[in-house]
Design a protein around this motif. Structure first.
Motif, PDB file in Angstrom:
ATOM      1  N   MET A   1       0.850  -1.160   0.000  1.00  0.00           N
ATOM      2  CA  MET A   1       0.000   0.000   0.000  1.00  0.00           C
ATOM      3  C   MET A   1       0.900   1.229   0.000  1.00  0.00           C
ATOM      4  N   THR A   4       0.125   8.534  -0.301  1.00  0.00           N
ATOM      5  CA  THR A   4       0.162   9.639  -1.263  1.00  0.00           C
ATOM      6  C   THR A   4       0.972  10.801  -0.702  1.00  0.00           C
ATOM      7  N   GLN A   8      -2.137  10.173   2.541  1.00  0.00           N
ATOM      8  CA  GLN A   8      -3.355   9.376   2.517  1.00  0.00           C
ATOM      9  C   GLN A   8      -3.082   7.962   2.029  1.00  0.00           C
ATOM     10  N   VAL A   9      -3.890   7.030   2.547  1.00  0.00           N
ATOM     11  CA  VAL A   9      -3.870   5.654   2.068  1.00  0.00           C
ATOM     12  C   VAL A   9      -5.306   5.227   1.850  1.00  0.00           C
ATOM     13  N   THR A  10      -5.499   4.225   1.013  1.00  0.00           N
ATOM     14  CA  THR A  10      -6.829   3.675   0.781  1.00  0.00           C
ATOM     15  C   THR A  10      -6.991   2.433   1.642  1.00  0.00           C
ATOM     16  N   ILE A  11      -8.031   2.432   2.469  1.00  0.00           N
ATOM     17  CA  ILE A  11      -8.322   1.251   3.284  1.00  0.00           C
ATOM     18  C   ILE A  11      -9.026   0.251   2.377  1.00  0.00           C
ATOM     19  N   PRO A  12      -8.489  -0.956   2.248  1.00  0.00           N
ATOM     20  CA  PRO A  12      -9.114  -1.944   1.365  1.00  0.00           C
ATOM     21  C   PRO A  12     -10.575  -2.211   1.747  1.00  0.00           C
ATOM     22  N   LYS A  13     -11.422  -2.422   0.742  1.00  0.00           N
ATOM     23  CA  LYS A  13     -12.852  -2.610   0.957  1.00  0.00           C
ATOM     24  C   LYS A  13     -13.181  -3.738   1.928  1.00  0.00           C
ATOM     25  N   ARG A  16     -12.737  -2.266   5.327  1.00  0.00           N
ATOM     26  CA  ARG A  16     -13.797  -1.284   5.607  1.00  0.00           C
ATOM     27  C   ARG A  16     -15.108  -1.983   5.929  1.00  0.00           C
ATOM     28  N   PRO A  23     -18.206   6.162   4.424  1.00  0.00           N
ATOM     29  CA  PRO A  23     -17.832   7.570   4.264  1.00  0.00           C
ATOM     30  C   PRO A  23     -18.330   8.387   5.460  1.00  0.00           C
TER      31      PRO A  23
END
Length: 87
Positions: A1, A4, A8-13, A16, A23
């Protein structure tokens, strides 16, 4: 992962979904023994962990007792008491 430029990082679905992160949800990062853990922050007063063990895990290592055991730490928090310490 990858992180940015804005941190920021994207939490995997799947994560989540498992944690119920949607959100607008509040999350927090907690450091435990050189490991950072992501956890959902309760948003409602009535919202609580599913079990005592889950709660205990969520608060483990979140404060410093300054090397004192539980009773010593409580006594330190309370401070001196005139009604019992004046002897």
């Amino acid at each position: 992962m990858r992180v940015t430029e804005k941190g920021q990082v994207t939490i995997p679905k799947p994560i989540r979904d498992r944690l119920g992160i949607e959100p607008g949800s509040e999350v927090e990062f907690v450091e435990r023994n050189s490991v950072v853990v992501l956890q959902k922050r309760p948003t409602d007063i009535g919202e609580s962990p599913a079990s005592f063990d889950e709660w205990a895990e969520s608060v483990a290592d979140t404060f410093d007792t300054k090397g004192m055991d539980g009773m010593e730490f409580i006594d330190w928090l309370r401070g001196p008491r005139d009604d019992i310490d004046s002897r």
